[in-house]
Design a protein around this motif. Structure first.
Motif, PDB file in Angstrom:
ATOM      1  N   UNK A 106       0.807  -1.220   0.000  1.00  0.00           N
ATOM      2  CA  UNK A 106       0.000   0.000   0.000  1.00  0.00           C
ATOM      3  C   UNK A 106       0.839   1.268   0.000  1.00  0.00           C
ATOM      4  N   UNK A 107       2.140   1.169   0.233  1.00  0.00           N
ATOM      5  CA  UNK A 107       2.966   2.353   0.456  1.00  0.00           C
ATOM      6  C   UNK A 107       3.065   3.268  -0.765  1.00  0.00           C
ATOM      7  N   UNK A 108       2.850   2.750  -1.975  1.00  0.00           N
ATOM      8  CA  UNK A 108       2.959   3.594  -3.172  1.00  0.00           C
ATOM      9  C   UNK A 108       1.629   3.733  -3.906  1.00  0.00           C
ATOM     10  N   UNK A 109       0.536   3.334  -3.279  1.00  0.00           N
ATOM     11  CA  UNK A 109      -0.757   3.287  -3.972  1.00  0.00           C
ATOM     12  C   UNK A 109      -1.433   4.660  -4.036  1.00  0.00           C
ATOM     13  N   UNK A 110      -2.174   4.887  -5.133  1.00  0.00           N
ATOM     14  CA  UNK A 110      -3.040   6.060  -5.258  1.00  0.00           C
ATOM     15  C   UNK A 110      -4.427   5.786  -4.682  1.00  0.00           C
ATOM     16  N   UNK A 111      -4.842   4.525  -4.755  1.00  0.00           N
ATOM     17  CA  UNK A 111      -6.190   4.115  -4.323  1.00  0.00           C
ATOM     18  C   UNK A 111      -6.072   2.833  -3.516  1.00  0.00           C
ATOM     19  N   UNK A 112      -6.855   2.725  -2.456  1.00  0.00           N
ATOM     20  CA  UNK A 112      -6.956   1.478  -1.694  1.00  0.00           C
ATOM     21  C   UNK A 112      -8.372   0.940  -1.838  1.00  0.00           C
ATOM     22  N   UNK A 113      -8.469  -0.307  -2.289  1.00  0.00           N
ATOM     23  CA  UNK A 113      -9.764  -0.982  -2.345  1.00  0.00           C
ATOM     24  C   UNK A 113      -9.876  -1.867  -1.109  1.00  0.00           C
ATOM     25  N   UNK A 114     -10.826  -1.554  -0.244  1.00  0.00           N
ATOM     26  CA  UNK A 114     -11.050  -2.322   0.976  1.00  0.00           C
ATOM     27  C   UNK A 114     -12.244  -3.237   0.740  1.00  0.00           C
ATOM     28  N   UNK A 115     -12.003  -4.547   0.820  1.00  0.00           N
ATOM     29  CA  UNK A 115     -13.093  -5.490   0.630  1.00  0.00           C
ATOM     30  C   UNK A 115     -13.722  -5.867   1.963  1.00  0.00           C
ATOM     31  N   UNK A 116     -15.033  -5.941   1.960  1.00  0.00           N
ATOM     32  CA  UNK A 116     -15.797  -6.317   3.139  1.00  0.00           C
ATOM     33  C   UNK A 116     -16.723  -7.461   2.743  1.00  0.00           C
ATOM     34  N   UNK A 117     -16.703  -8.550   3.490  1.00  0.00           N
ATOM     35  CA  UNK A 117     -17.618  -9.663   3.247  1.00  0.00           C
ATOM     36  C   UNK A 117     -19.008  -9.250   3.694  1.00  0.00           C
ATOM     37  N   UNK A 118     -19.973  -9.289   2.785  1.00  0.00           N
ATOM     38  CA  UNK A 118     -21.325  -8.825   3.088  1.00  0.00           C
ATOM     39  C   UNK A 118     -21.952  -9.609   4.234  1.00  0.00           C
ATOM     40  N   UNK A 119     -21.486 -10.829   4.466  1.00  0.00           N
ATOM     41  CA  UNK A 119     -22.055 -11.648   5.553  1.00  0.00           C
ATOM     42  C   UNK A 119     -21.529 -11.247   6.920  1.00  0.00           C
ATOM     43  N   UNK A 120     -20.312 -10.683   6.952  1.00  0.00           N
ATOM     44  CA  UNK A 120     -19.658 -10.413   8.235  1.00  0.00           C
ATOM     45  C   UNK A 120     -19.596  -8.929   8.582  1.00  0.00           C
ATOM     46  N   UNK A 121     -19.711  -8.065   7.595  1.00  0.00           N
ATOM     47  CA  UNK A 121     -19.654  -6.629   7.851  1.00  0.00           C
ATOM     48  C   UNK A 121     -18.253  -6.153   8.173  1.00  0.00           C
ATOM     49  N   UNK A 122     -18.159  -5.008   8.821  1.00  0.00           N
ATOM     50  CA  UNK A 122     -16.875  -4.381   9.152  1.00  0.00           C
ATOM     51  C   UNK A 122     -16.289  -5.064  10.381  1.00  0.00           C
ATOM     52  N   UNK A 123     -15.105  -5.683  10.212  1.00  0.00           N
ATOM     53  CA  UNK A 123     -14.454  -6.383  11.314  1.00  0.00           C
ATOM     54  C   UNK A 123     -13.116  -5.713  11.628  1.00  0.00           C
TER      55      UNK A 123
END
Length: 417
Positions: A106-123
């Motif tokens: 992630x250190x050189x990224x312009x965008x971060x895509x954060x995936x969330x499992x719809x069954x578990x939500x934000x963990x």
């Protein structure tokens, strides 16, 4: 036209089994960025595993251990191009013990895509990765609520997760947060709009990546040239004068510029600049160059050439936001190797100012230690000065890593406050 497209670097993050590798595989597959021999190999492997359809995650899970365990361990980099933009993808690990690899990707990224499992939500791991993305000054966050097919594509499930993440992200330093409900397995809202979620009025993921504005993350104002090696005329047959080679970390360097070598403070002027194709009148970050000076001053590896009227701080006492990456807890008043640009100094952590609770983002004061994957603000002292800027102003001169002297393991990554 494709050769002139703007480059976008993005990373995927989230908890294990949230579908990061499958999402990247879907992007590559649906954008027709897979070579025939690679496609054939993945099809054969999928059949051997008993899958009815192609296992898209295999396009990125290249290590043998990853294929056996079904998880991503190393950072897998993939490249693809569309008519609108070129992309570099860093598929980072989800397992908590591989958070160090996530920091690297992630250190050189312009965008971060954060995936969330719809069954578990934000963990917790979702919050940890989002907070790290915020610390690394990634300006854009795209939260993909994945596996919507397993919750019958229900809008209320999506809305609840969006609300939960918005409550958390209000405390992050992120300029832009967007949400997309997807099914990486079946391609819903990845490249094409989903017929199963007509209630969603936003754009599919690839359209967002192709059209979002990406500014440069290179500091173009402050000239910083960390010296990597000294080219000596007797041995390198380079020039008649001593030269200094390295990568320009930020800013612009021109022939005739008045420069100061830090930390010595000796001044001179740039006599010549040489690049891979020959002599240059000026160089821009992040070019790799060799520089000669009009005066023979004492400059060595780890020193930094800067404009005389625009100097960084030369400091021994630093306040650093540290992500601890080692299994053993942080040890106060113990020597570590501090690596900063091309410089390496011995240093020690004097004090933990506070530790971050990644679930609430609250500060835990009077903390006596940092464990693996924990994040905190510390006071660090080095034996000799480092030439630093704050991480917010300059990613390269504002970051450090700590290395254990006895094992040579990287134990922490830090952002200078």
């Amino acid at each position: 036209m494709e050769m002139n497209n703007q480059l976008l670097r993005f990373t995927t993050a989230g908890s294990v089994d949230d579908g990061k590798s499958t999402l990247i595989g879907r992007l590559l597959y649906d954008s027709k960025s897979i070579f025939e021999d690679q496609l054939k190999s993945v099809k054969e492997t999928s059949t051997k595993k008993g899958h009815e359809q192609i296992d898209l995650a295999l396009f990125t899970d290249g290590l043998k251990d990853e294929r056996e365990q079904g998880i991503t361990i190393d950072v897998a980099y993939r490249y693809f191009t569309t008519p609108k933009r070129k992309f570099i993808i860093a598929d980072t690990p989800g397992h908590i013990q591989y958070t160090r690899n996530m920091v690297t990707g992630a250190s050189t990224a312009n965008v971060a895509i954060i995936l969330v499992d719809a069954r578990h939500g934000v963990i917790e791991q979702t919050k940890r990765h989002s907070f790290i993305a915020s610390l690394l000054q990634i300006p854009h966050l795209i939260v993909c609520i994945n596996k919507m097919d397993l919750v019958d594509y229900k809008e209320d499930v999506y809305d609840n997760i969006v609300g939960e993440f918005e409550d958390f992200s209000s405390k992050l330093f992120v300029q832009d947060v967007r949400f997309v409900p997807i099914s990486a397995l079946f391609g819903d809202n990845v490249v094409e709009r989903s017929q199963n979620m007509e209630w969603f009025n936003g754009s599919p993921l690839l359209h967002i990546l192709e059209t979002m504005h990406i500014g440069s993350d290179i500091n173009k104002v402050d000239t910083r040239f960390p010296v990597q090696t000294v080219l000596r005329p007797q041995s390198d047959d380079f020039i008649d004068y001593r030269g200094y080679a390295g990568r320009l970390a930020s800013g612009i360097l021109r022939v005739g510029d008045s420069i100061t070598a830090m930390p010595s403070g000796f001044s001179s002027k740039v006599k010549s600049i040489n690049g891979p194709s020959g002599n240059l009148r000026e160089a821009f970050a992040p070019m790799s160059i060799a520089v000669t000076l009009e005066d023979d001053i004492d400059v060595g590896r780890g020193d930094m050439l800067v404009r005389s009227k625009n100097k960084p701080e030369a400091v021994q006492d630093l306040e650093v936001m540290l992500c601890w990456l080692n299994k053993e807890e942080i040890r106060l008043k113990t020597k570590y190797i501090v690596r900063h640009t091309t410089n390496a100094q011995t240093g020690m952590i004097k004090e933990i100012i506070y530790k971050i609770d990644v679930n609430t983002l609250s500060r835990i004061k009077d903390a006596s230690s940092l464990g693996m994957n924990e994040i905190g603000k510390v006071k660090l002292r080095t034996v000799k000065p480092l030439m630093v800027d704050s991480y917010r102003e300059n990613r390269l001169t504002g970051s450090i890593i700590l290395v254990d002297e006895s094992t040579n393991e990287t134990v922490a990554a830090g952002m200078i406050i």
